[in-house]
Design an enzyme around this catalytic site. Structure first.
Site, short mmCIF file in Angstrom:
data_model
loop_
_atom_site.label_atom_id
_atom_site.label_comp_id
_atom_site.label_asym_id
_atom_site.label_seq_id
_atom_site.Cartn_x
_atom_site.Cartn_y
_atom_site.Cartn_z
N HIS A 290 -1.27 3.96 -1.05
CA HIS A 290 -1.57 2.53 -0.99
C HIS A 290 -1.65 2.01 0.44
CE1 HIS A 290 2.61 0.99 -0.42
NE2 HIS A 290 2.99 1.92 -1.27
N ASP A 302 5.79 4.24 4.12
CA ASP A 302 5.41 3.56 2.87
C ASP A 302 4.32 2.56 3.16
OD1 ASP A 302 5.31 2.62 0.31
OD2 ASP A 302 7.19 1.51 0.40
N GLU A 336 -0.01 -2.84 -3.85
CA GLU A 336 0.94 -2.03 -4.63
C GLU A 336 2.33 -2.66 -4.61
OE1 GLU A 336 4.14 0.82 -5.43
OE2 GLU A 336 3.76 -0.20 -3.53
N GLU A 337 2.74 -3.08 -3.41
CA GLU A 337 4.13 -3.51 -3.22
C GLU A 337 4.50 -4.73 -4.06
OE1 GLU A 337 6.23 -1.77 -1.95
OE2 GLU A 337 5.45 -0.61 -0.26
N ASP A 364 3.05 8.68 -2.49
CA ASP A 364 3.74 7.43 -2.13
C ASP A 364 5.25 7.61 -2.17
OD1 ASP A 364 4.34 4.81 -1.50
OD2 ASP A 364 4.06 4.07 -3.54
N HIS A 436 10.90 -0.03 3.18
CA HIS A 436 10.95 -1.50 3.08
C HIS A 436 11.85 -2.16 4.13
CE1 HIS A 436 9.57 -1.54 -1.43
NE2 HIS A 436 8.84 -0.77 -0.68
ZN ZN Z 1 7.13 0.29 -1.19
ZN ZN Z 2 4.88 2.71 -1.66
#
Ligand code: ZN
Ligand code: ZN
Length: 473
Positions: A290, A302, A336-337, A364, A436
């Protein structure tokens, strides 16, 4: 070593037998899978080429440098799409395009939390994605601790009227990241559970495993018909601090200020590039990662890594001078998130062509080495997966459950609708140290591990796309 003529003859006969059996086995495998010995040798060659150095590092370096953080729905995510389209076209991929869609927009504002009493001091927090802000200059209230989401659920309605809930948990690191789902529930639903009890805000311990003062963000959701209250995560050291204060048994007061901006409609999109199949162009094998990220770090692990790994694998096939039978579709997913919105949009737009989607997977889960292959496919498909396993074994990838697929998050909607999938499982032991947070940056990525991932993805992509089998169970 001394070898008698008789023994030399026996060895020669054995060698010939082995070759004959090998050739017969190859022919049988070819018929069952469509994969000729030459095709399998091509996959092996691509794998070794990836290990010698792929494009992956350059891709993730460029994405994290030239675009940086790329929160879904923002101008930065739009720049990431432009960046990807321009690069993929320049690399020579076919049918490079954006499939646009809109999402609810959300952007972080100022965020501040202070423990006012009994021991005044600032706290490191980050707002959870989708959270509402605090009124005016912020709110001040008593902080009420809970050791778990279950404990918060069990408290009496009204008992938190006008208060801020603080909820801890005990997420630990695991190789497969499997505890993230369980502990992550607190992040996703905690605000509405607290609001049902009367709380005016919720603070949670970060859903992460690091011991730095980097709080973890991630998307949350409000339940229908429940007041929407601000939700933020405390870094793990700050959560430890709060819990030490709790043990001292004095009432705690906290000031919380958050000013995120929400909008009803913001642009996003999935970026698609292809290598069109030479015999069955309408049949599609999907790989990808993503493109969007959270806004705190630069989205290196990520999921800049996943974008880079899968693009590099596809580029190796593109440059090999051989097209697979089927079309290889690279999808760099958007949004995506914030709830797999690109994945749901893709299913909506391509539902009619679902049967032509043969198999898919997504990268991912960071940038560490792949250690396991899991799948859930038809017996005919399993014959192809077995060939993949043979080629992956020298990379340190052992076969795992063949009754459990997994696919990466963006393909979940397609898999639920019947798309066969498999998973190249990365070592996630350190993933939630970075995931994150402000600390998700390029320096955490090892180029050698990245190339091991590319080697595994190119084996999957070539063999799945060059085979003729139906992977559906
Ligand atoms: Zn994520
Ligand atoms: Zn991700």
């Amino acid at each position: 070593m001394f070898v008698t003529i008789a023994r030399a003859r026996r060895l020669l006969v054995a060698a010939l037998l082995l070759t004959a059996t090998g050739a017969a086995a190859d022919a049988a495998r070819d018929t069952a899978t469509g994969l000729s010995p030459a095709s399998i040798a091509h996959a092996r060659g691509l794998r070794d080429q990836a290990l010698d150095g792929s494009l992956a590092w350059d891709m993730v370096e460029a994405l994290t440098t030239e675009v940086g953080p790329r929160l879904a729905g923002t101008e930065a995510e739009a720049r990431a799409r432009d960046w990807a389209v321009q690069r993929l076209r320049a690399m020579g991929f076919e049918n490079v395009r954006v499939e646009p869609f809109t999402i609810p927009g959300w952007e972080r504002g100022e965020e501040r939390a202070v423990l006012l009493a009994p021991f005044p001091q600032p706290l490191e927090i980050t707002g959870l994605g989708g959270s509402v802000g605090t009124p005016g200059d912020g709110l001040e209230a008593e902080l009420v601790p809970f050791e778990s989401l279950a404990a918060l659920r069990a408290t009496a309605p009204g008992s938190l009227d006008g208060k801020i809930a603080y909820v801890s948990h005990a997420m630990q690191r695991t190789q497969d990241g499997s505890s993230y789902g369980f502990y992550g529930t607190l992040r996703r639903v905690g605000a509405s559970v607290a609001a049902e009890k009367g709380a005016v805000a919720i603070l949670i311990r970060s859903i992460g495993t690091d011991s730095h003062r980097f709080p973890h963000t991630g998307q949350m959701r409000y339940a229908e018909g429940v007041p929407r209250i601000p939700a933020a995560a405390l870094s793990n050291p700050d959560a430890d601090q709060i819990e030490r204060v709790v043990r001292r048994g004095q009432p705690m007061r906290v000031h919380l200020a958050m000013s995120p901006q929400a909008s009803s409609e913001a642009p996003s999109g999935n970026v698609i590039a292809e290598i069109v199949g030479r015999e069955r162009p309408e049949e599609i094998v999907i790989i990808g990662g993503h493109l969007d990220s959270w806004d705190l770090g630069t989205g290196a692990i990520d999921d800049g890594a996943g974008v880079a790994i899968t693009t590099a694998a596809a580029k190796l096939i593109l440059d090999s001078g051989q097209r697979p039978r089927r079309t290889l579709r690279l999808i760099l997913w958007g949004a995506e998130e914030v709830g797999l919105l690109g994945g749901y949009e893709y299913l909506r737009a391509h539902r009619e062509q679902l049967p032509q989607h043969i198999i898919g997977t997504e990268s991912d889960f960071g940038a560490e080495r792949i250690w396991q292959l899991t799948a859930q496919v038809s017996p005919a498909g399993q014959a192809v997966v077995d060939i993949m396993s043979e080629l992956l074994a020298p990379l340190g990838v052992a076969p795992g459950s063949m009754d459990k697929a997994g696919s990466g998050p963006d393909l979940v909607p397609m898999v639920e609708a019947g798309l066969p999938s498999l998973r190249l499982v990365q070592n996630g032991m350190d993933y939630f140290d970075l995931h994150h947070t402000h600390d998700d940056t390029l320096d955490k990525i090892d180029p050698v591990a990245l190339d091991q991932n590319v080697a595994a993805y190119v084996v999957f992509a070539w063999l799945a796309a060059d085979s003729t089998v139906n992977f559906r169970r």
